[in-house]
Design a protein around this motif. Structure first.
Motif: not given
Length: 492
Positions: A75-77, A98-101, A119-122, A132-140
């Motif tokens: 989602a974007v605003t 391609n854009n987010t991973f 900051p990223t758009a999504t 061996s760590k995976l990170v998921i990141r998102s605007s609050h």
């Protein structure tokens, strides 16, 4: 549907509501600095079966599946005249990945990555093969902490399916039954209003009973302002926020069991005990002359309350990606040592906090006259969020110190959402070794997070490096743990 969705050929939109707008405004303040306040980071430390030599392709595909399951991750605003909208585009799985991973082969730990992201758009996903760590990141404004913990489970379910069926399997076969999913779940305010016994009023009008209840909540917070706080770096008053730092400590399962037992014996919640330890450590530092109490807002997850009185339509909605919580005010006075003869003990502070953490969300507030039915917190959501949004946007009164109150957010038992093992097929499992969650901070406050995982208590702290040294925060964490153990009557 509960909401009016604008559906075009390749996108779906709805207006942003007050709580989402509040967090979006906070995020946008950091744009000139290429930073974003309260961006949420979730880390999973994973162990793969020996048969998987390189899990990158599987992780990438699982990230695509997760977006297929939760389109709001993308989602974007946007702004159209005076109205802000949240929009999701039709999924192009390869473009999304391609854009987010991203793979970062050179990072040795997520703490280093935490301080280096912008900051990223999504929402985005990062794989660190060395630890061996995976990170998921998102605007609050897109998701809250409990939602991120729930999302970790959904990611692991997707990853397990990819490991069983192959990273070239179709999205439909990896996650069947999603063809009728809601691309955008309704906002908290919309869900609350749909369940309210109070009729919706024209825009700009408020029910006087609900307005009184919302005013009452804000007044509780204002009673303790300005709050006590942790001291920042010397001469940092005019410093711009820089990168964020993080630290975490944990207690073993045996000590965690002792803490839980001690809290049961004292009839207080574990979260109240942890928060009390944070307040009491904070009170030992020098304070501004006007700061005599602790005042903050504590986040309370509302998903369960939404489902108790919800229609069948609401109960079947995915409430993972979205903001489904409210911040309840806490005000604890008489916390400064030696200030009065009535300085509160650890248990006194914990019981004050218990009155908030133990609130009955369904029978939350009632006017001060008889024969009036009590009002649920969901009924107060819209007028209350409107007031707190205005409160956080107001200027600090002249003569007040800057806000540097340590806050606490609790995830509870992460094991309620996340499993230790997921079936990878061929009698093999992918294991979740550890879980971590933190937020980027641009203000002068330290954000504490607490959760238990594998029966071990964790306490993390996130802070801005312009205002706090890592060594200082680690020392504070150690003091909080010591205060928690002493307060609970537990020796090391």
């Amino acid at each position: 549907m509960l909401q009016h969705l604008s559906v075009k050929q390749n996108s779906t939109s709805r207006p942003l509501r007050n709580l989402e707008t509040f967090f979006k405004v906070l995020a946008d303040v950091g744009k000139p600095l290429r930073r974003e306040h309260w961006t949420i980071h979730m880390t999973l430390h994973l162990a793969f079966p020996a048969s998987v030599s390189d899990p990158t392709a599987y992780l990438r595909r699982a990230w695509q599946v997760l977006h297929y399951q939760h389109p709001a991750l993308g989602a974007v605003t946007s702004q159209n005249n005076s109205t802000a909208y949240i929009t999701v585009e039709k999924l192009d799985e390869d473009v999304w990945a391609n854009n987010t991973f991203t793979v970062y082969p050179d990072y040795k730990g997520t703490e280093e990555l935490f301080s280096c992201l912008y900051p990223t758009a999504t929402a985005t996903c990062y794989w660190l093969p060395t630890p061996s760590k995976l990170v998921i990141r998102s605007s609050h404004w897109r998701i809250d902490g409990v939602g991120m913990a729930m999302l970790s489970h959904d990611f692991m379910v997707a990853l397990a399916a990819v490991l069983r069926l192959g990273h070239d399997a179709s999205l439909d076969s990896l996650m069947p039954g999603l063809e009728h999913r809601h691309p955008l779940a309704p906002s908290l305010e919309e869900l609350a209003l749909a369940q309210s016994r109070f009729p919706k009023l024209p825009k700009g009008e408020e029910n006087p009973i609900l307005a009184t209840g919302a005013d009452n909540l804000v007044a509780r917070f204002l009673r303790g302002v300005p709050s006590i706080g942790l001291p920042t770096r010397p001469n940092s008053e005019q410093s711009n926020p820089g990168a964020s730092g993080c630290a975490v400590t944990h207690l073993d399962a045996v000590t965690t069991v002792k803490i839980r037992a001690a809290c049961r014996n004292k009839n207080i919640k574990v979260t109240s005990a942890i928060h009390a330890a944070i307040i009491r450590v904070t009170s030992t530092f020098p304070q501004h002359p006007l700061s005599k109490s602790y005042a903050a807002f504590v986040p309370i997850d509302l998903r369960r309350a939404l489902d108790i009185t919800a229609s069948s339509e609401v109960k079947t909605l995915s409430k993972v990606v979205g903001l489904y919580f409210s911040g309840l005010p806490v005000c604890v006075d008489s916390v400064l040592p030696g200030a009065t003869n009535n300085t509160k003990t650890f248990e006194d502070v914990a019981r004050d906090l218990d009155a908030v953490y133990g609130s009955d969300i369904l029978q939350f507030w009632g006017p001060d006259h008889e024969n009036t039915e009590r009002i649920g917190l969901l009924d107060l959501v819209e007028p209350y969020v409107r007031r707190t949004t205005a409160l956080f946007g107001a200027h600090i009164p002249e003569g007040f110190p800057p806000v540097q109150t340590p806050d606490l957010s609790t995830l509870g038992k992460v094991d309620m959402y996340l499993q230790k093992y997921y079936d990878a097929g061929e009698h093999e499992n992918v294991e979740v070794i550890d879980f971590w969650l933190g937020t980027e901070m641009l203000n002068r406050s330290v954000q504490f997070h607490t959760w238990s995982w594998k029966d071990e208590f964790n306490l993390g702290a996130c802070f801005n490096l312009s205002f706090y040294d890592n060594e200082f925060i680690i020392d504070v964490l150690n003091k909080v743990i010591d205060g928690l153990l002493v307060g609970c009557g537990i020796s090391k």
